[in-house]
Design a protein around this motif. Structure first.
Motif, PDB file in Angstrom:
ATOM      1  N   ASN A 186       0.802  -1.227   0.000  1.00  0.00           N
ATOM      2  CA  ASN A 186       0.000   0.000   0.000  1.00  0.00           C
ATOM      3  C   ASN A 186       0.831   1.272   0.000  1.00  0.00           C
ATOM      4  O   ASN A 186       0.482   2.259   0.663  1.00  0.00           O
ATOM      5  CB  ASN A 186      -0.942   0.018   1.216  1.00  0.00           C
ATOM      6  N   ASN A 187       1.915   1.292  -0.759  1.00  0.00           N
ATOM      7  CA  ASN A 187       2.766   2.479  -0.751  1.00  0.00           C
ATOM      8  C   ASN A 187       3.326   2.739  -2.144  1.00  0.00           C
ATOM      9  O   ASN A 187       3.440   1.831  -2.967  1.00  0.00           O
ATOM     10  CB  ASN A 187       3.917   2.311   0.244  1.00  0.00           C
ATOM     11  N   LEU A 188       3.660   3.998  -2.402  1.00  0.00           N
ATOM     12  CA  LEU A 188       4.314   4.412  -3.636  1.00  0.00           C
ATOM     13  C   LEU A 188       5.550   5.230  -3.281  1.00  0.00           C
ATOM     14  O   LEU A 188       5.568   5.938  -2.264  1.00  0.00           O
ATOM     15  CB  LEU A 188       3.365   5.264  -4.495  1.00  0.00           C
ATOM     16  N   VAL A 189       6.559   5.147  -4.112  1.00  0.00           N
ATOM     17  CA  VAL A 189       7.796   5.894  -3.896  1.00  0.00           C
ATOM     18  C   VAL A 189       8.138   6.650  -5.171  1.00  0.00           C
ATOM     19  O   VAL A 189       8.077   6.079  -6.266  1.00  0.00           O
ATOM     20  CB  VAL A 189       8.970   4.954  -3.511  1.00  0.00           C
ATOM     21  N   VAL A 190       8.482   7.922  -5.043  1.00  0.00           N
ATOM     22  CA  VAL A 190       8.854   8.747  -6.195  1.00  0.00           C
ATOM     23  C   VAL A 190      10.375   8.846  -6.263  1.00  0.00           C
ATOM     24  O   VAL A 190      11.011   9.316  -5.318  1.00  0.00           O
ATOM     25  CB  VAL A 190       8.242  10.156  -6.104  1.00  0.00           C
ATOM     26  N   ASP A 191      10.922   8.392  -7.378  1.00  0.00           N
ATOM     27  CA  ASP A 191      12.362   8.500  -7.630  1.00  0.00           C
ATOM     28  C   ASP A 191      12.589   9.762  -8.458  1.00  0.00           C
ATOM     29  O   ASP A 191      12.191   9.823  -9.623  1.00  0.00           O
ATOM     30  CB  ASP A 191      12.841   7.257  -8.380  1.00  0.00           C
ATOM     31  N   MET A 192      13.223  10.758  -7.879  1.00  0.00           N
ATOM     32  CA  MET A 192      13.404  12.039  -8.556  1.00  0.00           C
ATOM     33  C   MET A 192      14.285  11.931  -9.799  1.00  0.00           C
ATOM     34  O   MET A 192      14.279  12.820 -10.649  1.00  0.00           O
ATOM     35  CB  MET A 192      13.979  13.074  -7.580  1.00  0.00           C
ATOM     36  N   ARG A 193      15.030  10.830  -9.939  1.00  0.00           N
ATOM     37  CA  ARG A 193      15.825  10.633 -11.146  1.00  0.00           C
ATOM     38  C   ARG A 193      14.940  10.446 -12.375  1.00  0.00           C
ATOM     39  O   ARG A 193      15.384  10.648 -13.508  1.00  0.00           O
ATOM     40  CB  ARG A 193      16.737   9.413 -10.987  1.00  0.00           C
ATOM     41  N   SER A 194      13.682  10.037 -12.151  1.00  0.00           N
ATOM     42  CA  SER A 194      12.814   9.763 -13.286  1.00  0.00           C
ATOM     43  C   SER A 194      12.523  11.011 -14.106  1.00  0.00           C
ATOM     44  O   SER A 194      12.289  10.926 -15.317  1.00  0.00           O
ATOM     45  CB  SER A 194      11.493   9.133 -12.819  1.00  0.00           C
ATOM     46  N   PHE A 195      12.563  12.184 -13.486  1.00  0.00           N
ATOM     47  CA  PHE A 195      12.256  13.414 -14.229  1.00  0.00           C
ATOM     48  C   PHE A 195      13.315  13.738 -15.279  1.00  0.00           C
ATOM     49  O   PHE A 195      12.988  13.910 -16.456  1.00  0.00           O
ATOM     50  CB  PHE A 195      12.023  14.580 -13.263  1.00  0.00           C
ATOM     51  N   PRO A 196      14.594  13.819 -14.921  1.00  0.00           N
ATOM     52  CA  PRO A 196      15.583  14.067 -15.977  1.00  0.00           C
ATOM     53  C   PRO A 196      15.690  12.913 -16.968  1.00  0.00           C
ATOM     54  O   PRO A 196      15.948  13.138 -18.160  1.00  0.00           O
ATOM     55  CB  PRO A 196      16.898  14.270 -15.214  1.00  0.00           C
ATOM     56  N   ILE A 197      15.477  11.676 -16.513  1.00  0.00           N
ATOM     57  CA  ILE A 197      15.535  10.534 -17.433  1.00  0.00           C
ATOM     58  C   ILE A 197      14.467  10.677 -18.507  1.00  0.00           C
ATOM     59  O   ILE A 197      14.746  10.560 -19.715  1.00  0.00           O
ATOM     60  CB  ILE A 197      15.355   9.209 -16.666  1.00  0.00           C
ATOM     61  N   MET A 198      13.227  10.962 -18.113  1.00  0.00           N
ATOM     62  CA  MET A 198      12.144  11.047 -19.091  1.00  0.00           C
ATOM     63  C   MET A 198      12.184  12.353 -19.872  1.00  0.00           C
ATOM     64  O   MET A 198      11.801  12.390 -21.045  1.00  0.00           O
ATOM     65  CB  MET A 198      10.795  10.848 -18.399  1.00  0.00           C
ATOM     66  N   VAL A 229       1.078  10.366  -3.527  1.00  0.00           N
ATOM     67  CA  VAL A 229       0.954  10.191  -2.073  1.00  0.00           C
ATOM     68  C   VAL A 229      -0.231   9.286  -1.734  1.00  0.00           C
ATOM     69  O   VAL A 229      -0.622   9.156  -0.578  1.00  0.00           O
ATOM     70  CB  VAL A 229       0.820  11.538  -1.335  1.00  0.00           C
ATOM     71  N   GLN A 230      -0.808   8.658  -2.760  1.00  0.00           N
ATOM     72  CA  GLN A 230      -1.882   7.697  -2.545  1.00  0.00           C
ATOM     73  C   GLN A 230      -1.322   6.444  -1.886  1.00  0.00           C
ATOM     74  O   GLN A 230      -0.170   6.057  -2.102  1.00  0.00           O
ATOM     75  CB  GLN A 230      -2.517   7.342  -3.895  1.00  0.00           C
ATOM     76  N   LEU A 231      -2.131   5.806  -1.057  1.00  0.00           N
ATOM     77  CA  LEU A 231      -1.808   4.495  -0.503  1.00  0.00           C
ATOM     78  C   LEU A 231      -2.805   3.512  -1.124  1.00  0.00           C
ATOM     79  O   LEU A 231      -3.914   3.330  -0.612  1.00  0.00           O
ATOM     80  CB  LEU A 231      -1.939   4.507   1.025  1.00  0.00           C
ATOM     81  N   PRO A 232      -2.458   2.922  -2.278  1.00  0.00           N
ATOM     82  CA  PRO A 232      -3.414   2.093  -3.014  1.00  0.00           C
ATOM     83  C   PRO A 232      -3.973   0.951  -2.173  1.00  0.00           C
ATOM     84  O   PRO A 232      -3.217   0.135  -1.638  1.00  0.00           O
ATOM     85  CB  PRO A 232      -2.586   1.565  -4.190  1.00  0.00           C
ATOM     86  N   GLY A 233      -5.299   0.925  -2.053  1.00  0.00           N
ATOM     87  CA  GLY A 233      -5.942  -0.113  -1.261  1.00  0.00           C
ATOM     88  C   GLY A 233      -5.680  -0.004   0.220  1.00  0.00           C
ATOM     89  O   GLY A 233      -5.990  -0.917   0.988  1.00  0.00           O
TER      90      GLY A 233
END
Length: 272
Positions: free
Chosen positions: A173-185, A200-204
């Protein structure tokens, strides 16, 4: 960095932040319009280009009994009315190939939900309309692999494209944001958006529905803007406790202006 046309707006190209925002789902026409009107007033004061967001159908819910919205036909009528009343572009999710054609008649941005980002017929068909397409990166996808999603849409002859980061799932029930994804994409050459509220959603996390931690929205948003993101996606509501979907992670309308004011100041520094 390519510029993208969204209705009467041109975004990306290294310009300042733009915002996709509105309630998670269309609850009733009057309240939905009111939320859009107040958000537009805030964006006008701050000089932030605004695209209205609301889902006509929340097809991905934890429980079969969860509220999904008015559906395609009625939902598109409501979005068309909001588009006319507020004179802003509109965006909503599509979930199947059959929804593409009617949705493209109203929407300025066709949005592909994260769990559907690898569905070839859906992303190709959406791109084939010539409309701007925003694809949310799957919670199961590495940022570098989103280049393949872009190539599918480029095959349709469309370069009016955007990608959105909404976190990675490790279960529990957690999500993590990797800030590296912004420059990569962003290196793919298209605008990249940060989905500040679904991240910041906790799915389910509430058993038969998702939970969330809206208190972390400002912190993650500042980090994303500091990393050079092009746009922001936020679900907002005048009273999240009453919301019929995603209330725990939606930004309170009364808090939106303060958050956006800080983010615009950071963006100005980052983009010089």
């Amino acid at each position: 960095m390519k510029e993208v046309k969204i209705g009467n707006l041109t975004v990306g190209g290294g310009k300042g932040l733009f915002l996709l925002a509105g309630p998670c789902v269309i609850e009733d026409p009057e309240r939905t319009l009111m939320i859009g009107r107040r958000t537009k007033e805030i964006c006008d004061r701050l000089g932030i280009p605004y695209i209205f967001k609301a889902s006509f159908d929340k097809a991905n819910r934890s429980s079969y009994s969860s509220f999904r919205g008015p559906g395609l036909e009625e939902g598109l009528k409501i979005l068309a009315h909001i588009k006319k009343e507020l004179q802003v572009p509109v965006v909503s999710d599509i979930h199947s190939v059959e929804q593409i054609e009617p949705a493209a008649e109203v929407l300025d941005v066709l949005q592909i939900p994260a769990f559907l980002c690898r569905q070839t017929d859906l992303v190709y068909g959406a791109a084939k309309t010539g409309k701007c397409v925003n694809v949310k990166k799957g919670q199961f996808m590495a940022p570098k692999d989103m280049i393949n999603v872009l190539k599918k849409m480029e095959e349709a002859g469309n370069e009016n494209l955007m990608l959105t980061e909404r976190g990675a799932s490790f279960g529990y029930n957690n999500l993590v944001v990797d800030m590296r994804s912004f420059p990569i994409m962003r290196d793919f050459g298209y605008p990249v958006i940060f989905d500040a509220t679904h991240s910041v959603q906790l799915p389910g996390g509430a058993g038969t529905k998702s939970s969330g931690q809206r208190e972390f929205v400002p912190f993650l948003s500042r980090a994303a803007v500091g990393a050079g993101v092009d746009g922001l996606f936020m679900e907002v509501h005048d009273n999240p406790e009453e919301a019929l979907s995603d209330g725990p992670n939606m930004v309170r309308l009364d808090d939106l202006e303060v958050i956006l004011r800080d983010l615009k100041a950071i963006d100005t520094i980052v983009k010089g």
